[in-house]
Design an enzyme around this catalytic site. Structure first.
Site: not given
Length: 182
Positions: A70, A107
């Site tokens: 992105r 994460e």
């Protein structure tokens, strides 16, 4: 037509961010920037605000570094506005030629990032761009890659910052500019 204010631009961006619970794994609330890309005014607002920030805080910037995938959407548009180059940090195995890589934790897993060996020059002032800052793993890896290349990281830009995950702490001493906070 009058130019939008900073607050109006931020409101437009915020309205275009969608939340998807339990994606990509259970317990993660994914923030989707795809509606920003679909709306030319929202995308322009992101680039306008990034450009304004960069021109005010780090006019000496020489190169934009975009993160897979992105950061590739926002980085080239910003680089073009600033009249500077853009380079890619990709997932391991996606770039041709000699590369430099680092491993890092996400994460919800682990990954490796790499850059072409000749993409950044020693001493070059770079700004790293991505869509989202969570724990800081991906941006931290990009900063590590720049350090390996002896480039100077002037800062990091993200559309969204997940403040409760404290990714900014992991990125110190590099300054982080975020448009939207959750």
């Amino acid at each position: 037509m009058a130019e939008s204010t900073k607050a109006e631009k931020l409101e437009l961006i915020n309205k275009r961010i969608r939340a998807f619970p339990d994606f990509p794994v259970k317990g993660i609330l994914f923030r989707d920037i795809c509606p920003i890309l679909k709306d030319p005014k929202a995308l322009t607002a992101v680039i306008d605000l990034f450009e304004e920030h960069v021109r005010q805080t780090c006019p000496q910037i020489e190169l934009i570094v975009g993160l897979d995938a992105r950061g590739f959407l926002f980085g080239p548009l910003l680089a073009q506005r600033l009249g500077i180059g853009f380079v890619l940090v990709r997932k391991k195995g996606k770039l041709p030629g000699p590369t430099v890589s680092v491993s890092y934790a996400l994460e919800y897993g682990k990954a490796e990032a790499e850059i072409q060996e000749d993409a950044v020059s020693p001493g070059q002032k770079v700004l790293i761009v991505d869509d989202l800052l969570a724990t800081g793993g991906t941006l931290g890896a990009a900063c590590d890659l720049m350090k390996k290349q002896q480039a100077e990281v002037v800062g990091c830009l993200v559309v969204i910052e997940m403040t409760e995950l404290k990714g900014v702490e992991r990125l110190k001493p590099y300054p982080v500019f975020s448009l939207v906070h959750f």
